[in-house]
Scaffold this motif. Structure first.
Motif, PDB file in Angstrom:
ATOM      1  N   LYS A   1     -11.767  12.282 -11.967  1.00 30.50           N
ATOM      2  CA  LYS A   1     -12.832  13.035 -11.312  1.00 30.50           C
ATOM      3  C   LYS A   1     -14.158  12.268 -11.270  1.00 30.50           C
ATOM      4  N   LYS A   2     -14.175  11.064 -11.824  1.00 32.41           N
ATOM      5  CA  LYS A   2     -15.377  10.235 -11.787  1.00 32.41           C
ATOM      6  C   LYS A   2     -15.345   9.335 -10.555  1.00 32.41           C
ATOM      7  N   LEU A   3     -16.525   8.873 -10.161  1.00 39.76           N
ATOM      8  CA  LEU A   3     -16.578   7.949  -9.023  1.00 39.76           C
ATOM      9  C   LEU A   3     -16.503   6.497  -9.476  1.00 39.76           C
ATOM     10  N   ILE A   4     -17.218   6.163 -10.564  1.00 32.89           N
ATOM     11  CA  ILE A   4     -17.214   4.778 -11.069  1.00 32.89           C
ATOM     12  C   ILE A   4     -17.156   4.798 -12.590  1.00 32.89           C
ATOM     13  N   SER A   5     -16.780   3.668 -13.148  1.00 32.36           N
ATOM     14  CA  SER A   5     -16.750   3.509 -14.598  1.00 32.36           C
ATOM     15  C   SER A   5     -18.143   3.166 -15.107  1.00 32.36           C
TER      16      SER A   5
END
Length: 634
Positions: free
Chosen positions: A601-605
């Motif tokens: 559910k995240k866009l980037i690390s």
């Protein structure tokens, strides 16, 4: 008898036994004798009326030599910048010079000037003073009123006044130019030396220093050039009036003062009947570039249309960022099935035809009929739109007509496949009856999709979609579900490719993040994202310049700086490693650090060092900074 090509030289004129052309077309495009090219279609239409038409394609505009190579036109000059506005043709959304030109032989750039209509008109007048100058094509059509120019970042006068031309034909122009050509011919026959024209023709703009002859009840006066230049509120009001009166049946004459002159727009030309449209496409087009380009690598723009069929004109979709309705209008004009089948049979005979018809459509593939019965007699509604915000209750939806056409085409001997590559309005399809929709989807997935079907949801944010004039993203997602289910049923691996747009008026970082979350949920990675370009004539351009929605006069937030645009674009392609730094900065600026980290559910690390967190990619004054940093995988 029609010439194989319109003559481009004195030698070709001699072969036709001509000593003079009646009209000379000056075009910013290479001459391709195909009905998808504006110079060719106007030339062939006039030729069919008995006029001698020459064409000067992409002349050297630095002097008058090329403008004299066909001699003096007997009746007048016809000037077009080409199929695309010359500034759109030359520059990207970031105002950087494009490196190629699809409408030039070999795809080479630099063969036409900026603001080609203005430059060509000046050179024609220098070459021969007497013949009248008539400007047309999309550049002239969309710039016919005082208009905002993105590349100058200012309001410019009507192109007719700046070009010092005699008349402007707007819209598609065939009916208007035929009537005007005969009027000029009759005037010459009467040996009238005074420049008097049939200025009451529909589809025509002219300039006058007096409006005493106009009937007040038939005229709407727009805010003047001076007013719209000084006041964005006046500009928005002027645009709203222009939009409302583009009706060939009951639109008013529009008047806009420019100092001591008046620009007059007559109501638009009546739509072509099916019979009239069929007759135009039956004209003897060579369908190839002029032989003089034989050793120059071809004209790239022809590749997209050489084996495609233009089935209709006009669009009642009403997308705010598209100026098509300001040029072709909202009333659908369709060719008959018989006309399209005959053209397809001609394509089959072409030596380079491989069995594939690349497209059957127009501005919108599945608009084969007028939106409702009212449009046939009264035109499109002033204050109501056919599909937005919901489909109108009077909208007549039927995809069976389009399916019948596709069936006829794929049964032609020599045709292997017929594809649909024009824009497909999925909201129009989803408003159709379920059984017809199911039948349409099954048939196009079985026979008419070449691995990918391209559609245009454009955005996901309700606020941005409202300004775009596009339906709720749920309509797209419902269509996506039905399309995927249909392909599973048919055991086909075919994909949906959604076109997306960044930096449209109304979009902030929050709306761009909203779009990025949708892309994440779709498990999709867009290879290309279109940055919004404020092209002349569109509602979105009016909003971009004024910061006002002209229909409601409410204020709108507009992304303008290179920083805002770069951050929004990067968010829509957040999976690209080269966009990591921009996406990180955007999420931090919007206080959406919840989208940074591990998990689906995240866009980037998270970034790898504290030093990176404090880094600035843009200065407040300069926009994009010089440092790009190391690319990171995420």
């Amino acid at each position: 008898m029609a010439a194989p090509y319109l003559p481009m030289s004195q030698e070709e004129m001699k072969k036709l036994k001509w000593d003079q052309c009646d009209f000379i077309i000056v075009s910013g495009d290479a001459y391709v004798d195909h009905p998808s090219f504006s110079g060719a279609i106007i030339g062939r239409v006039l030729e069919n009326e008995g006029f001698r038409i020459g064409i000067i394609s992409q002349p050297d505009w630095r002097n008058t030599k090329d403008f004299k190579k066909l001699g003096r036109p007997y009746l007048g000059w016809l000037i077009t910048a080409g199929n695309i506005d010359s500034m759109v043709n030359h520059y990207t959304a970031a105002k950087k010079k494009r490196s190629n030109d699809a409408y030039t032989a070999g795809g080479k750039s630099g063969r036409r000037p900026d603001r080609a209509t203005l430059v060509y008109a000046q050179r024609c007048r220098e070459a021969y003073k007497e013949p009248p100058i008539i400007i047309g094509g999309i550049e002239a059509s969309l710039r016919r009123f005082a208009h905002y120019d993105y590349w100058d970042d200012k309001v410019r006068r009507s192109i007719l006044i700046d070009a010092k031309a005699d008349l402007l034909v707007y819209g598609m122009g065939e009916k208007t130019i035929i009537a005007l050509a005969h009027e000029l011919q009759e005037r010459r026959a009467r040996e009238e030396k005074e420049q008097s024209f049939a200025i009451d023709l529909q589809g025509l703009c002219y300039v006058t220093d007096t409006v005493a002859t106009l009937q007040p009840q038939e005229v709407i006066t727009l805010p003047s050039y001076e007013e719209v230049k000084e006041s964005k509120v006046a500009y928005a009001k002027a645009f709203r009036l222009q939009e409302q009166e583009q009706n060939p049946y009951n639109g008013k004459i529009l008047l806009q003062q420019h100092q001591d002159l008046f620009l007059v727009q007559n109501r638009p030309s009546l739509p072509l009947t099916t019979k009239e449209l069929d007759a135009i496409y039956a004209l003897p087009f060579a369908r190839q570039p002029h032989p003089s380009y034989a050793n120059q690598g071809g004209v790239p723009a022809l590749e997209e249309v050489e084996f495609s069929l233009a089935a209709q004109r006009g669009c009642f979709g009403g997308c705010s960022f598209c100026a098509l309705t300001f040029h072709q209008g909202r009333i659908i004009q369709s060719r008959s099935d018989e006309s399209l089948v005959e053209e397809a049979k001609e394509l089959v005979q072409a030596p380079s035809f491989k069995g594939y018809i690349h497209d059957v459509g127009g501005p919108t593939a599945n608009f084969r009929q007028q939106a409702c019965k009212k449009q046939a007699k009264a035109g499109a509604c002033r204050h109501r739109h056919c599909l937005f915000p919901e489909p109108c209750k009077n909208l007549e939806i039927n995809h069976d007509h389009y399916l019948q056409l596709l069936r006829k085409l794929r049964q032609i001997k020599g045709v292997k496949k017929v594809f649909i590559r024009s824009g497909l309005r999925y909201d129009y399809l989803m408003a159709d009856k379920k059984e017809r929709r199911r039948r349409f989807l099954e048939e196009i997935c079985q026979h008419h999709v070449s691995g990918q079907l391209k559609v245009a949801p454009e955005h996901a944010s309700p606020k941005v979609l409202q300004y775009m004039g596009k339906p709720s993203i749920k309509v797209y997602e419902d269509f996506k579900k039905e399309y995927e289910e249909t392909n599973r049923k048919l055991d086909k691996k075919q994909y949906l490719v959604p076109y997306l747009m960044s930096s449209h008026p109304g979009a902030t970082l929050h709306e761009a993040i909203e779009m990025a979350e949708k892309i994440r949920d779709w498990k999709y990675m867009p290879e290309q994202v279109q940055d919004f370009i404020p092209t002349p004539g569109s509602l979105s351009t009016c909003i971009y310049y004024t910061g006002i929605e002209p229909r409601t006069m409410e204020p709108v937030t507009v992304p303008r700086t290179p920083k805002e645009k770069a951050l929004q674009r990067a968010l829509l392609q957040f999976r690209k490693p080269e966009n990591y730094e921009l996406v990180y900065q955007a999420l931090c600026s919007a206080e959406r650090q919840d989208l940074i980290g591990p998990g689906s559910k995240k866009l980037i690390s998270p970034p790898m060092s504290q030093k990176f967190k404090n880094r600035k990619l843009f200065s407040d004054k300069e926009g994009r900074g010089k440092g790009k940093g190391k690319k990171r995988r995420h």
